[in-house]
Design a protein around this motif. Structure first.
Motif, PDB file in Angstrom:
ATOM      1  N   THR A  21      39.815  32.044  37.335  1.00  0.00           N
ATOM      2  CA  THR A  21      40.244  30.664  37.575  1.00  0.00           C
ATOM      3  C   THR A  21      39.087  29.689  37.379  1.00  0.00           C
ATOM      4  O   THR A  21      39.237  28.641  36.742  1.00  0.00           O
ATOM      5  CB  THR A  21      40.806  30.522  39.000  1.00  0.00           C
ATOM      6  OG1 THR A  21      41.903  31.425  39.183  1.00  0.00           O
ATOM      7  CG2 THR A  21      41.290  29.094  39.244  1.00  0.00           C
ATOM      8  N   LEU A  22      37.921  30.058  37.915  1.00  0.00           N
ATOM      9  CA  LEU A  22      36.749  29.201  37.760  1.00  0.00           C
ATOM     10  C   LEU A  22      36.337  29.075  36.296  1.00  0.00           C
ATOM     11  O   LEU A  22      35.865  28.015  35.861  1.00  0.00           O
ATOM     12  CB  LEU A  22      35.584  29.753  38.586  1.00  0.00           C
ATOM     13  CG  LEU A  22      35.711  29.615  40.103  1.00  0.00           C
ATOM     14  CD1 LEU A  22      34.542  30.306  40.803  1.00  0.00           C
ATOM     15  CD2 LEU A  22      35.786  28.148  40.513  1.00  0.00           C
ATOM     16  N   THR A  24      39.350  34.895  41.192  1.00  0.00           N
ATOM     17  CA  THR A  24      38.525  33.707  41.427  1.00  0.00           C
ATOM     18  C   THR A  24      37.644  33.399  40.229  1.00  0.00           C
ATOM     19  O   THR A  24      37.552  32.247  39.785  1.00  0.00           O
ATOM     20  CB  THR A  24      37.643  33.916  42.670  1.00  0.00           C
ATOM     21  OG1 THR A  24      38.471  34.166  43.816  1.00  0.00           O
ATOM     22  CG2 THR A  24      36.778  32.688  42.927  1.00  0.00           C
ATOM     23  N   CYS A  25      37.006  34.444  39.686  1.00  0.00           N
ATOM     24  CA  CYS A  25      36.136  34.248  38.515  1.00  0.00           C
ATOM     25  C   CYS A  25      36.929  33.734  37.318  1.00  0.00           C
ATOM     26  O   CYS A  25      36.474  32.829  36.601  1.00  0.00           O
ATOM     27  CB  CYS A  25      35.443  35.563  38.146  1.00  0.00           C
ATOM     28  SG  CYS A  25      34.116  36.051  39.271  1.00  0.00           S
ATOM     29  N   VAL A  48      40.498  39.899  44.272  1.00  0.00           N
ATOM     30  CA  VAL A  48      40.298  38.493  44.632  1.00  0.00           C
ATOM     31  C   VAL A  48      39.122  37.917  43.853  1.00  0.00           C
ATOM     32  O   VAL A  48      39.181  36.788  43.344  1.00  0.00           O
ATOM     33  CB  VAL A  48      40.064  38.355  46.147  1.00  0.00           C
ATOM     34  CG1 VAL A  48      39.661  36.919  46.486  1.00  0.00           C
ATOM     35  CG2 VAL A  48      41.308  38.757  46.923  1.00  0.00           C
TER      36      VAL A  48
END
Length: 225
Positions: free
Chosen positions: A53-54, A50-51, A46
């Motif tokens: 996508t950011l 998340t990293c 996760v």
């Protein structure tokens, strides 16, 4: 080309948007079409997602800020990219180790080494050349491209076509700035050639070494039981 046109040129903004669409869409579409291929959920998986996508969101925002000439905010946000890069590297290593433990897929490990190595190298040079926009933005673009292999692979898988075509798609994406340079600047920037070579050599290592039996045997010999 005038300085004003250079700043407002949409190429890098729209190219960043395309990378974001591929990064998010590749995994998303594959999850819908092939839900059985989704790996077991974990904290570092996760975190890595998340990293990543950011990162691609930040690249789009940063390119947009340059278009509207908000250089001050661009520089402030740029500092946060260091945290994301570290997060991508650490979480990526943990995800790779977990994936190899479950599948013993040596090619995945080589792909991760090449992708993360290329990403960190190009990103570090981009930071070093932050005061040279022509070089800086191309290095960020190629650093981001270097991490798109998994997304392109899942996109081709979801579309039901040969996953090796994802490598061809990545090469075509890597060549796009060359066409842009030739059309707008009438010459290809040296850093563009470096980015293209980095991507192509990386893919050659992934295919030529990562898929070899000798690499699989070597990896098995050094991994803890």
């Amino acid at each position: 080309m005038s300085a004003l046109r250079t700043i407002r040129d949409p190429f890098f903004f729209y190219f960043s948007c395309l990378m974001l669409i591929i990064a998010v869409g590749g995994f998303g579409l594959n999850a819908i079409v092939n839900p059985q291929s989704i790996p077991p959920n974990s904290t570092y998986l996760v975190a890595h997602g998340t990293c990543m996508t950011l990162w691609y969101l930040l690249v789009v925002v940063q390119a947009g800020l340059i278009r509207v000439k908000n250089i001050a905010l661009h520089k402030r946000l740029g500092k946060s990219s260091v945290v994301l890069a570290i997060g991508i590297l650490v979480s990526g290593i943990l995800v790779t180790i977990n994936r190899y433990t479950r599948s013993e897929d040596a090619a995945i490990v080589m792909a991760s080494i090449v992708m993360m190595g290329s990403f960190i190298m190009l990103y570090a040079f981009a930071l070093y050349h932050y005061q040279r926009p022509v070089i800086h933005k191309r290095l960020i673009l190629y650093a981001s491209l270097a991490m798109l292999v998994p997304s392109l692979g899942r996109l081709t898988r979801a579309m039901g076509i040969n996953e090796f075509l994802s490598l061809l798609f990545l090469i075509l994406l890597a060549l796009a700035p060359l066409v842009y340079d030739k059309k707008t600047l009438k010459k290809v920037q040296g850093i563009t050639f470096i980015g293209i070579v980095t991507i192509i050599v990386g893919l050659g290592i992934i295919v030529g070494v990562g898929l070899s039996e000798s690499w699989a045997n070597f990896l098995a010999s050094i991994m803890l039981p």
